[in-house]
Scaffold this motif. Sequence first.
Motif, PDB file in Angstrom:
ATOM      1  N   GLU A   1       0.667  -1.204   0.000  1.00 34.52           N
ATOM      2  CA  GLU A   1       0.080   0.008  -0.032  1.00 34.52           C
ATOM      3  C   GLU A   1       0.921   1.162   0.039  1.00 34.52           C
ATOM      4  O   GLU A   1       0.667   2.109  -0.585  1.00 34.52           O
ATOM      5  N   ILE A   2       1.997   1.242   0.751  1.00 37.92           N
ATOM      6  CA  ILE A   2       2.670   2.394   0.906  1.00 37.92           C
ATOM      7  C   ILE A   2       3.569   2.501  -0.579  1.00 37.92           C
ATOM      8  O   ILE A   2       3.445   3.650  -1.177  1.00 37.92           O
ATOM      9  N   LEU A   3       3.944   1.404  -1.285  1.00 46.04           N
ATOM     10  CA  LEU A   3       4.460   1.666  -2.515  1.00 46.04           C
ATOM     11  C   LEU A   3       3.524   1.963  -3.477  1.00 46.04           C
ATOM     12  O   LEU A   3       3.798   3.050  -4.255  1.00 46.04           O
ATOM     13  N   ARG A   4       2.402   1.555  -3.628  1.00 42.48           N
ATOM     14  CA  ARG A   4       1.362   2.093  -4.501  1.00 42.48           C
ATOM     15  C   ARG A   4       0.980   3.331  -4.174  1.00 42.48           C
ATOM     16  O   ARG A   4       0.754   4.354  -5.151  1.00 42.48           O
ATOM     17  N   LYS A   5       1.014   4.026  -3.046  1.00 44.65           N
ATOM     18  CA  LYS A   5       0.649   5.383  -2.347  1.00 44.65           C
ATOM     19  C   LYS A   5       1.659   6.339  -3.506  1.00 44.65           C
ATOM     20  O   LYS A   5       1.350   7.390  -3.636  1.00 44.65           O
ATOM     21  N   HIS A   6       2.853   5.969  -3.263  1.00 47.71           N
ATOM     22  CA  HIS A   6       4.138   6.817  -3.821  1.00 47.71           C
ATOM     23  C   HIS A   6       4.540   6.426  -5.297  1.00 47.71           C
ATOM     24  O   HIS A   6       5.407   6.932  -6.090  1.00 47.71           O
TER      25      HIS A   6
END
Length: 241
Positions: free
Chosen positions: A20-25
């Motif tokens: 989710e963090i990777l997708r957010k950024h």
Amino acid sequence: MVVKSKVESEHVNDLRNIFEILRKHKLHLNASKCSFDIGSGKFRGYMVTHHGIEVNLDQIRTIKNLRPPWNPKEVQKFIGMTAALNRFISRSANKCQVLADLGAEFTKSPLEEEGEKQNMDGKSVWTVSLQEPLTWRVYVDGVANQRGSGVGLVLVSPKKIIIEKSLRLGFSARNNEAEYEALLVGMDMVQKMGGRTVEVFLDSRFVVGQVNGELKARDLRMQGYLSQARHLQSGFESFVL
């Protein structure tokens, strides 16, 4: 990147949070280089086990078997190696100071005369040649934002040895202050390693203009930084910014 969970049952949830963090950024991973459900193994020079991330014993063995330096060139190379690792060593500046002093003792003057006596038609002739200046190149950059302040440096010695250094400032700094801090650290490192001729590359027109005398330092903090830069500059035979 390593995703390690303390409890096996939480591993899937930990991976979900990372994705989710990777997708957010908007960051992407190469699926062919990803490995899952790994109990232990080597990763970027370290051993990853169920105990945690440990030092690779092969690397320790390599350092222990490292041959001591026997000449000035090897001493300078060894100093460069320690400088590249200093971010991982507590109080490395104090521990490695003796190495910097030793390197300075070995460094020759950049313009050293070499004489040779020749006999031409019964006359003695003394020929003098000057060596090329041993120029250091220093690339510095300072960063200041909401997450903190820090400096990054890349030093290239006359022997093309590359030394990288980065450190976080222990105080809240503005952009120009961070740029000055980076400049001062770079100049100080070159002097401690015996450098007398240096070219510094800095992308702050404000700092460059003040050091080169093109702009005036009106702020008291800038005046203090400029005074330190002038003091270090006086220790070089040639300084180009």
